[in-house]
Motif scaffolding. Structure first.
Motif, mmCIF file in Angstrom:
data_model
loop_
_atom_site.group_PDB
_atom_site.id
_atom_site.type_symbol
_atom_site.label_atom_id
_atom_site.label_comp_id
_atom_site.label_asym_id
_atom_site.label_seq_id
_atom_site.Cartn_x
_atom_site.Cartn_y
_atom_site.Cartn_z
ATOM 1 N N THR A 131 0.875 -1.176 -0.071
ATOM 2 C CA THR A 131 0.107 -0.055 -0.112
ATOM 3 C C THR A 131 0.885 1.341 -0.092
ATOM 4 O O THR A 131 0.296 2.320 0.228
ATOM 5 N N THR A 132 2.200 1.198 -0.414
ATOM 6 C CA THR A 132 3.156 2.289 -0.265
ATOM 7 C C THR A 132 2.945 3.151 -1.687
ATOM 8 O O THR A 132 1.940 2.812 -2.212
ATOM 9 N N ASN A 133 3.916 4.006 -1.885
ATOM 10 C CA ASN A 133 3.390 5.036 -2.935
ATOM 11 C C ASN A 133 4.637 4.678 -4.297
ATOM 12 O O ASN A 133 4.310 5.467 -5.283
ATOM 13 N N ARG A 134 5.497 3.815 -3.954
ATOM 14 C CA ARG A 134 6.514 3.762 -5.221
ATOM 15 C C ARG A 134 6.879 2.234 -5.405
ATOM 16 O O ARG A 134 7.062 1.485 -4.556
ATOM 17 N N ASN A 135 6.980 2.126 -6.654
ATOM 18 C CA ASN A 135 7.376 0.500 -7.091
ATOM 19 C C ASN A 135 8.581 0.734 -8.175
ATOM 20 O O ASN A 135 8.478 -0.194 -9.009
ATOM 21 N N PHE A 136 9.526 1.440 -7.977
ATOM 22 C CA PHE A 136 10.552 1.657 -8.794
ATOM 23 C C PHE A 136 11.619 0.378 -8.544
ATOM 24 O O PHE A 136 11.300 -0.486 -7.690
ATOM 25 N N VAL A 137 12.471 0.307 -9.638
ATOM 26 C CA VAL A 137 13.330 -0.862 -9.581
ATOM 27 C C VAL A 137 14.010 -0.949 -8.235
ATOM 28 O O VAL A 137 14.822 0.306 -7.988
ATOM 29 N N GLY A 138 14.229 -2.104 -7.284
ATOM 30 C CA GLY A 138 14.849 -2.060 -6.195
ATOM 31 C C GLY A 138 14.167 -1.300 -5.058
ATOM 32 O O GLY A 138 14.941 -0.991 -4.210
ATOM 33 N N ARG A 139 13.062 -0.537 -5.030
ATOM 34 C CA ARG A 139 12.435 0.110 -4.239
ATOM 35 C C ARG A 139 12.554 -0.401 -2.974
ATOM 36 O O ARG A 139 12.868 0.059 -1.696
ATOM 37 N N MET A 140 11.905 -1.915 -2.762
ATOM 38 C CA MET A 140 11.835 -2.423 -1.492
ATOM 39 C C MET A 140 12.790 -3.563 -1.244
ATOM 40 O O MET A 140 12.682 -4.295 -0.554
ATOM 41 N N GLY A 141 14.069 -3.516 -1.992
ATOM 42 C CA GLY A 141 14.898 -4.654 -1.980
ATOM 43 C C GLY A 141 15.797 -5.079 -2.972
ATOM 44 O O GLY A 141 15.909 -3.909 -3.911
ATOM 45 N N HIS A 142 15.846 -6.240 -3.617
ATOM 46 C CA HIS A 142 16.744 -6.606 -4.354
ATOM 47 C C HIS A 142 16.201 -6.029 -5.733
ATOM 48 O O HIS A 142 15.031 -5.774 -6.122
ATOM 49 N N ILE A 143 17.096 -5.943 -6.788
ATOM 50 C CA ILE A 143 16.516 -5.023 -7.980
ATOM 51 C C ILE A 143 15.994 -5.939 -8.911
ATOM 52 O O ILE A 143 15.180 -5.330 -9.937
ATOM 53 N N THR A 144 15.903 -7.271 -8.536
ATOM 54 C CA THR A 144 14.857 -8.027 -9.453
ATOM 55 C C THR A 144 13.688 -8.240 -8.741
ATOM 56 O O THR A 144 12.705 -9.189 -9.363
ATOM 57 N N SER A 145 13.520 -7.885 -7.644
ATOM 58 C CA SER A 145 12.051 -7.923 -6.798
ATOM 59 C C SER A 145 11.177 -6.888 -7.637
ATOM 60 O O SER A 145 11.222 -6.183 -8.242
ATOM 61 N N GLU A 146 9.743 -7.358 -7.312
ATOM 62 C CA GLU A 146 8.729 -6.397 -8.037
ATOM 63 C C GLU A 146 7.640 -6.228 -6.723
ATOM 64 O O GLU A 146 7.277 -6.663 -5.936
ATOM 65 N N VAL A 147 7.167 -4.753 -6.983
ATOM 66 C CA VAL A 147 6.493 -4.101 -6.029
ATOM 67 C C VAL A 147 5.058 -3.985 -6.896
ATOM 68 O O VAL A 147 5.223 -3.007 -7.905
ATOM 69 N N TYR A 148 3.997 -4.256 -6.443
ATOM 70 C CA TYR A 148 2.778 -3.933 -6.919
ATOM 71 C C TYR A 148 1.926 -2.954 -6.261
ATOM 72 O O TYR A 148 1.526 -3.353 -4.998
ATOM 73 N N LEU A 149 1.568 -1.865 -6.380
ATOM 74 C CA LEU A 149 0.728 -0.891 -5.655
ATOM 75 C C LEU A 149 -0.562 -1.191 -5.567
ATOM 76 O O LEU A 149 -1.065 -1.167 -6.550
ATOM 77 N N ALA A 150 -1.143 -1.096 -4.203
ATOM 78 C CA ALA A 150 -2.757 -1.205 -4.337
ATOM 79 C C ALA A 150 -3.002 -0.728 -3.066
ATOM 80 O O ALA A 150 -2.390 -0.039 -2.286
ATOM 81 N N SER A 151 -4.382 -0.656 -2.806
ATOM 82 C CA SER A 151 -5.055 -0.340 -1.671
ATOM 83 C C SER A 151 -5.082 -1.320 -0.357
ATOM 84 O O SER A 151 -4.706 -2.477 -0.968
ATOM 85 N N PRO A 152 -5.444 -0.874 0.742
ATOM 86 C CA PRO A 152 -5.407 -2.004 1.926
ATOM 87 C C PRO A 152 -6.227 -3.077 1.450
ATOM 88 O O PRO A 152 -5.941 -4.154 1.803
ATOM 89 N N ALA A 153 -7.546 -3.000 0.930
ATOM 90 C CA ALA A 153 -8.365 -4.047 0.751
ATOM 91 C C ALA A 153 -7.770 -4.849 -0.437
ATOM 92 O O ALA A 153 -7.717 -6.176 -0.188
#
Length: 423
Positions: free
Chosen positions: A380-402
């Motif tokens: 539910t965070t605001n950014r999904n850039f490359v490596g934003r939450m860890g390893h550069i090959t990881s992936e972040v999908y931004l979404a609502s709490p629900a």
């Protein structure tokens, strides 16, 4: 031509009758904000410049939230430097472990920001405070240092885009879905150095938590700031918290906008932003089965009480999928305590989640949930850039709490409408 909300606030704080887009002004500040990452840099510049006083001890906020409680020695040293500075200059609004919160959840909650204020912060999501009708924007640490010493900052007056909202949100759709929808529509540079100004009858459908979320992510469209027209919902929220005079600024009827975008909230669907840009949005008719490893519910975007409530309604009586790590982070101590009193934290833990003290933590790849190689997270965070939450090959999908909560239960990106809410 008349002025927009933002232009009126800037004109008033610059002591001018009128400003126009592109004009350079020097404006007086109502608040200067820093955190445990940006404040040490600002303090170094403050001392290097030879400043020996702050302009107003009540108009500076220093919030230890990114790597706090301290994750390592460097984080501890940074907080110690800020703590020492706050004590030296008797800063009123210093927040650390025990009184802490994520800065952009904490300041509105504490009544530190108000309609009509002119605010800078050494954090890009300072634009959050536009939800209460303030002009607020992120700056660099050098500007923060100058602001702390002089109480002023230079601005180029932005042009504006008006977002005229109609209709009402449906089902599980929230402010997070609306702002992702908008960013998907206009792109991450669609409002570059512009003011995103929200108005229209659809505002009645948006809670203050929705508005705080949407203003927070104005920067993800490249905006200088996001700002909401002040209405009865705003005033009810502010008047419970702010104990000083403030002024409401409304746009002139003949204010000039670069464009007007009308959005029918009843047509906005649950929306997910795919890697690796917030503009890469899809609705559930476009989303295949995608297995996930982690869910994060929290941050300055979605760590407020209504966000936890949405998660609770889905997670109560259910279990997190076997191979998913679910991390829930209340935005402030007050939110944490209220969720505790309501029994939500017990339900989260029984579902298989962990509940953290308020912190930015995993949002910026700091701590409390770093992703390994190839892992996928719904956040539910605001950014999904490359490596934003860890390893550069990881992936972040931004979404609502629900969406995040539903995904935690199924182990894949899931439309909350497909999961019946717990009674």
């Amino acid at each position: 031509m008349g002025m927009t909300m933002t232009q009126k606030i800037l004109a008033a704080h610059a002591g001018l009758d009128k400003v126009v887009p592109g004009q350079l002004i020097r404006a007086n500040l109502d608040m200067v904000l820093g955190n445990d990452i940006t404040s040490p840099v600002a303090i170094n510049e403050f001392e290097k410049a030879g400043f020996d006083h702050v302009f107003h001890k009540s108009k500076i906020s220093l919030v230890m939230d990114h790597f706090t409680p301290n994750k390592d020695i460097k984080a501890a040293q940074q907080c110690k430097q800020v703590r020492t500075f706050a004590r030296k200059y008797d800063i009123d609004n210093y927040f650390d472990v025990g009184q802490m919160g994520i800065e952009h959840a904490l300041l509105p909650e504490q009544g530190i920001v108000a309609p009509g204020d002119c605010i800078i912060g050494a954090d890009s999501h300072t634009c959050t405070y536009g939800a209460v009708g303030a002009f607020s924007t992120g700056v660099g640490s050098t500007d923060m240092a100058a602001g702390m010493a002089t109480g002023q900052a230079w601005f180029k007056v932005p042009s504006a885009i008006k977002f005229y909202l109609t209709g009402q949100l449906q089902g599980w759709v929230s402010g997070k879905d609306v702002i992702l929808h908008i960013i998907g529509m206009i792109g991450v540079d669609g409002a570059l150095y512009k003011s995103m100004e929200f108005t229209g009858p659809g505002l009645k459908s948006l809670s203050m938590d929705d508005r705080l979320c949407m203003a927070n992510m104005a920067i993800e469209a490249g905006a200088k700031n996001g700002i909401f027209e002040v209405d009865d919902i705003t005033l009810a929220y502010v008047n419970q918290r702010v104990h000083r005079e403030y002024k409401v600024y409304q746009a002139d009827e003949d204010a000039e906008y670069e464009k007007v975008i009308e959005i029918d909230l009843s047509k906005v669907q649950s929306t997910v932003s795919f890697p690796h840009l917030p503009e890469n949005t899809r609705t559930f008719d476009q989303i295949p089965d995608i297995a996930i490893d982690q869910v994060v519910i929290g941050s300055c975007t979605n760590g407020r009480l209504s966000d936890l409530e949405a998660a609770y309604k889905i997670l109560k009586g259910r279990k997190v999928a076997k191979d998913v790590r679910a991390i829930i982070i209340p935005g402030t101590q007050a939110i944490y305590l209220e969720a505790l009193k309501r029994g939500w934290l017990e339900a989260f833990i029984e579902a298989g989640c962990i509940v953290s003290t308020p912190t930015c933590g995993p949002c910026l790849g700091g701590h409390m949930g770093i992703l390994a190689e190839g892992e996928k997270a719904v956040s539910t965070t605001n950014r999904n850039f490359v490596g934003r939450m860890g390893h550069i090959t990881s992936e972040v999908y931004l979404a609502s709490p629900a969406v995040a909560a539903a995904s935690a239960v199924t182990g894949k990106i899931t439309d909350p409408a497909t999961i019946q809410a717990a009674e």
